[in-house]
Design a protein around this motif. Structure first.
Motif, short mmCIF file in Angstrom:
data_model
loop_
_atom_site.label_atom_id
_atom_site.label_comp_id
_atom_site.label_asym_id
_atom_site.label_seq_id
_atom_site.Cartn_x
_atom_site.Cartn_y
_atom_site.Cartn_z
N TRP A 104 -2.79 9.67 -5.67
CA TRP A 104 -2.23 9.81 -4.33
C TRP A 104 -2.96 8.94 -3.32
O TRP A 104 -2.38 8.48 -2.34
CB TRP A 104 -2.19 11.28 -3.91
CG TRP A 104 -1.22 12.03 -4.76
CD1 TRP A 104 -1.51 12.97 -5.70
CD2 TRP A 104 0.20 11.87 -4.79
NE1 TRP A 104 -0.37 13.40 -6.31
CE2 TRP A 104 0.70 12.75 -5.78
CE3 TRP A 104 1.09 11.07 -4.10
CZ2 TRP A 104 2.06 12.84 -6.06
CZ3 TRP A 104 2.45 11.15 -4.39
CH2 TRP A 104 2.91 12.03 -5.36
N TRP A 105 -4.25 8.72 -3.56
CA TRP A 105 -4.97 7.74 -2.73
C TRP A 105 -4.41 6.35 -2.96
O TRP A 105 -4.32 5.53 -2.05
CB TRP A 105 -6.47 7.76 -3.03
CG TRP A 105 -7.17 8.95 -2.47
CD1 TRP A 105 -7.73 9.97 -3.18
CD2 TRP A 105 -7.40 9.25 -1.09
NE1 TRP A 105 -8.28 10.89 -2.32
CE2 TRP A 105 -8.10 10.47 -1.04
CE3 TRP A 105 -7.08 8.61 0.10
CZ2 TRP A 105 -8.49 11.06 0.17
CZ3 TRP A 105 -7.47 9.20 1.30
CH2 TRP A 105 -8.16 10.41 1.32
N ALA A 106 -4.03 6.07 -4.20
CA ALA A 106 -3.44 4.77 -4.51
C ALA A 106 -2.07 4.62 -3.83
O ALA A 106 -1.73 3.52 -3.37
CB ALA A 106 -3.30 4.60 -6.03
N VAL A 107 -1.29 5.68 -3.77
CA VAL A 107 0.01 5.63 -3.09
C VAL A 107 -0.20 5.34 -1.60
O VAL A 107 0.46 4.47 -1.02
CB VAL A 107 0.80 6.94 -3.30
CG1 VAL A 107 2.04 6.98 -2.42
CG2 VAL A 107 1.18 7.11 -4.75
N LEU A 108 -1.13 6.06 -0.98
CA LEU A 108 -1.42 5.82 0.43
C LEU A 108 -1.97 4.41 0.63
O LEU A 108 -1.58 3.71 1.57
CB LEU A 108 -2.42 6.87 0.95
CG LEU A 108 -2.83 6.74 2.41
CD1 LEU A 108 -1.61 6.88 3.32
CD2 LEU A 108 -3.89 7.77 2.76
N GLY A 109 -2.87 4.00 -0.24
CA GLY A 109 -3.42 2.65 -0.15
C GLY A 109 -2.37 1.58 -0.34
O GLY A 109 -2.39 0.54 0.33
N ALA A 110 -1.43 1.81 -1.25
CA ALA A 110 -0.36 0.84 -1.47
C ALA A 110 0.54 0.72 -0.24
O ALA A 110 0.98 -0.38 0.11
CB ALA A 110 0.46 1.24 -2.69
N LEU A 111 0.80 1.84 0.42
CA LEU A 111 1.61 1.81 1.63
C LEU A 111 0.90 1.04 2.73
O LEU A 111 1.48 0.15 3.36
CB LEU A 111 1.92 3.25 2.08
CG LEU A 111 2.71 3.41 3.37
CD1 LEU A 111 4.10 2.81 3.19
CD2 LEU A 111 2.79 4.87 3.76
N VAL A 112 -0.37 1.36 2.95
CA VAL A 112 -1.15 0.66 3.97
C VAL A 112 -1.29 -0.82 3.62
O VAL A 112 -1.14 -1.70 4.48
CB VAL A 112 -2.54 1.33 4.13
CG1 VAL A 112 -3.45 0.51 5.01
CG2 VAL A 112 -2.38 2.73 4.69
N LEU A 113 -1.55 -1.11 2.36
CA LEU A 113 -1.72 -2.49 1.91
C LEU A 113 -0.43 -3.30 2.10
O LEU A 113 -0.47 -4.46 2.51
CB LEU A 113 -2.17 -2.52 0.46
CG LEU A 113 -2.52 -3.88 -0.13
CD1 LEU A 113 -3.71 -4.49 0.58
CD2 LEU A 113 -2.82 -3.74 -1.61
N ALA A 114 0.71 -2.70 1.83
CA ALA A 114 1.98 -3.40 2.00
C ALA A 114 2.24 -3.73 3.47
O ALA A 114 2.66 -4.85 3.80
CB ALA A 114 3.12 -2.56 1.44
N ILE A 115 1.95 -2.79 4.34
CA ILE A 115 2.15 -3.02 5.78
C ILE A 115 1.20 -4.10 6.28
O ILE A 115 1.60 -5.04 6.98
CB ILE A 115 1.97 -1.70 6.56
CG1 ILE A 115 3.10 -0.73 6.22
CG2 ILE A 115 1.93 -1.97 8.06
CD1 ILE A 115 2.88 0.68 6.72
N LEU A 116 -0.08 -3.98 5.91
CA LEU A 116 -1.06 -4.96 6.36
C LEU A 116 -0.80 -6.34 5.78
O LEU A 116 -0.96 -7.36 6.47
CB LEU A 116 -2.48 -4.50 5.98
CG LEU A 116 -3.00 -3.29 6.73
CD1 LEU A 116 -4.33 -2.85 6.16
CD2 LEU A 116 -3.13 -3.59 8.21
N SER A 117 -0.39 -6.42 4.53
CA SER A 117 -0.09 -7.71 3.91
C SER A 117 1.08 -8.40 4.60
O SER A 117 1.06 -9.62 4.78
CB SER A 117 0.22 -7.54 2.43
OG SER A 117 -0.91 -7.15 1.73
N ALA A 118 2.07 -7.63 4.99
CA ALA A 118 3.22 -8.21 5.70
C ALA A 118 2.80 -8.75 7.07
O ALA A 118 3.20 -9.86 7.46
CB ALA A 118 4.32 -7.17 5.85
N ILE A 119 1.98 -8.00 7.77
CA ILE A 119 1.53 -8.44 9.10
C ILE A 119 0.63 -9.66 8.99
O ILE A 119 0.82 -10.67 9.69
CB ILE A 119 0.81 -7.28 9.83
CG1 ILE A 119 1.80 -6.16 10.16
CG2 ILE A 119 0.12 -7.79 11.09
CD1 ILE A 119 1.16 -4.88 10.64
#
Length: 131
Positions: A104-119
């Motif tokens: 679940w930390w990986a799911v949260l990290g993946a969400l944050v990482l996707a948003i940050l990578s796009a920005i």
């Protein structure tokens, strides 16, 4: 070559910010102490993450394509979490790298990482163009 370097730097920055935002569950363990070791470790982790995402992530996305359609793309969070866990596992072979404390930390990290990578990718996109 320029696009690769800009992409590597963007992923490294996004991973670093992800470790700061998801502080409780995603950590970075550099190979030595000091700022230079942090930067080199982040670049190495970004490289491993890019390789895992490019090879294994593509295979997972092809196999899970019907699930993408069925869930309207929400399965991408799970797929990206699996890729983040795989990158953590691969970097652990070297004795340093990314540490993810659970799925679940990986799911949260993946969400944050996707948003940050796009920005970050949008900000650095002009630097990736060849002149």
């Amino acid at each position: 070559m320029r696009r690769f370097i800009v992409s590597l730097i963007a992923n490294a920055i996004a991973l670093w910010l992800t470790t700061l935002i998801v502080y409780g569950g995603i950590h970075l363990r550099p190979y030595a102490s000091g700022a230079f070791a942090w930067v080199i470790s982040l670049l190495f982790i970004a490289l491993i993450f890019g390789i895992v995402n490019g090879i294994i992530g593509t295979l997972i996305r092809i196999v899970a394509f019907p699930l993408y359609i069925l869930t309207l793309g929400l399965i991408s969070l799970i797929v990206n979490a699996i890729i983040l866990l795989l990158a953590s596992w691969v970097t652990s072979w070297f004795g340093f790298g990314l540490i993810v404390d659970g799925f679940w930390w990986a799911v949260l990290g993946a969400l944050v990482l996707a948003i940050l990578s796009a920005i970050i990718g949008a900000i650095l996109k002009p630097f990736a163009r060849s002149r």
